[in-house]
Design a protein around this motif. Structure first.
Motif, PDB file in Angstrom:
ATOM      1  N   THR A 164      -7.752   4.190   2.281  1.00 28.10           N
ATOM      2  CA  THR A 164      -6.590   4.804   2.938  1.00 28.10           C
ATOM      3  C   THR A 164      -6.301   4.201   4.310  1.00 28.10           C
ATOM      4  O   THR A 164      -5.177   4.314   4.799  1.00 28.10           O
ATOM      5  CB  THR A 164      -6.792   6.326   3.097  1.00 28.10           C
ATOM      6  N   ASP A 165      -7.275   3.561   4.912  1.00 26.91           N
ATOM      7  CA  ASP A 165      -7.053   2.935   6.219  1.00 26.91           C
ATOM      8  C   ASP A 165      -6.447   1.540   6.108  1.00 26.91           C
ATOM      9  O   ASP A 165      -5.934   1.005   7.096  1.00 26.91           O
ATOM     10  CB  ASP A 165      -8.366   2.845   7.005  1.00 26.91           C
TER      11      ASP A 165
ATOM     12  N   THR B 121      -4.249   0.546   3.463  1.00 32.06           N
ATOM     13  CA  THR B 121      -3.057   0.524   2.612  1.00 32.06           C
ATOM     14  C   THR B 121      -2.046   1.548   3.117  1.00 32.06           C
ATOM     15  O   THR B 121      -2.387   2.454   3.883  1.00 32.06           O
ATOM     16  CB  THR B 121      -3.406   0.877   1.145  1.00 32.06           C
ATOM     17  N   HIS B 122      -0.811   1.393   2.694  1.00 30.72           N
ATOM     18  CA  HIS B 122       0.231   2.394   2.950  1.00 30.72           C
ATOM     19  C   HIS B 122       1.291   2.267   1.876  1.00 30.72           C
ATOM     20  O   HIS B 122       1.397   1.242   1.187  1.00 30.72           O
ATOM     21  CB  HIS B 122       0.844   2.224   4.354  1.00 30.72           C
ATOM     22  N   VAL B 123       2.078   3.306   1.719  1.00 32.81           N
ATOM     23  CA  VAL B 123       3.134   3.321   0.713  1.00 32.81           C
ATOM     24  C   VAL B 123       4.407   2.768   1.341  1.00 32.81           C
ATOM     25  O   VAL B 123       4.829   3.183   2.410  1.00 32.81           O
ATOM     26  CB  VAL B 123       3.390   4.767   0.198  1.00 32.81           C
ATOM     27  N   GLN B 124       4.994   1.813   0.659  1.00 34.74           N
ATOM     28  CA  GLN B 124       6.273   1.254   1.088  1.00 34.74           C
ATOM     29  C   GLN B 124       7.356   1.961   0.285  1.00 34.74           C
ATOM     30  O   GLN B 124       7.479   1.763  -0.920  1.00 34.74           O
ATOM     31  CB  GLN B 124       6.316  -0.250   0.844  1.00 34.74           C
TER      32      GLN B 124
END
Length: 152
Positions: free
Chosen positions: A143-144, A146-149
């Motif tokens: 979770t640190d 990656t992120h949702v685009q």
């Protein structure tokens, strides 16, 4: 046949732009994933699924119908010719990493230290190593990292 969208999102989707939400709409209940788990472990008949899960007949009938309608299971005549059986499709088999990840999370967080549980092993009887997603460069993802685009 799998549910797909055309020009307008299906009004039944919980969150039409989110792959996680769409997946949960298809297999996010307890019984569906347990049916998929058991199909991966060789269950084929209604009776086998019911015996392994303890699921009520009406709920099992509904889940098998739903998983078949969405292309995760295929129904076919059993070799005996007397019954119908269920087999994983490619889409159903593609849920293996999901089941593996749930299993490994459960091994770490749903059992007390030293408590016994089943173990997933490979064809040689060796326990399957911990699944850890990695990026194209080999870096472990979490979770640190990656992120949702968003699409909009």
């Amino acid at each position: 046949m799998p549910r797909t969208t055309t020009s307008a999102p299906d009004p039944d989707w919980t969150d039409p732009d989110c792959p996680v939400a769409r997946t949960l709409d298809l297999v996010g209940d307890r019984w569906s994933l347990l049916v998929i788990r058991d199909a991966m472990d060789g269950a084929r008949s209604f009776t086998e699924f019911q015996r392994r899960t303890g699921i009520a007949r009406n709920i099992l009938t509904d889940r098998l119908r739903k998983l078949t309608a969405h292309g995760l299971l295929a129904q076919r005549t059993a070799p005996s010719g007397r019954r119908q059986e269920y087999a994983l499709t490619n889409a159903g088999r593609a849920l293996f990493p999901v089941i593996l990840t749930l299993r490994q999370w459960g091994e770490r967080h749903a059992f007390a230290p030293g408590e016994t549980h089943s173990v997933l092993v490979d064809q040689h009887g060796t326990p399957v190593p911990e699944f850890a997603p990695a990026g194209a460069d080999g870096t472990l993802l979490d979770t640190d990292t990656t992120h949702v685009q968003k699409t909009r």
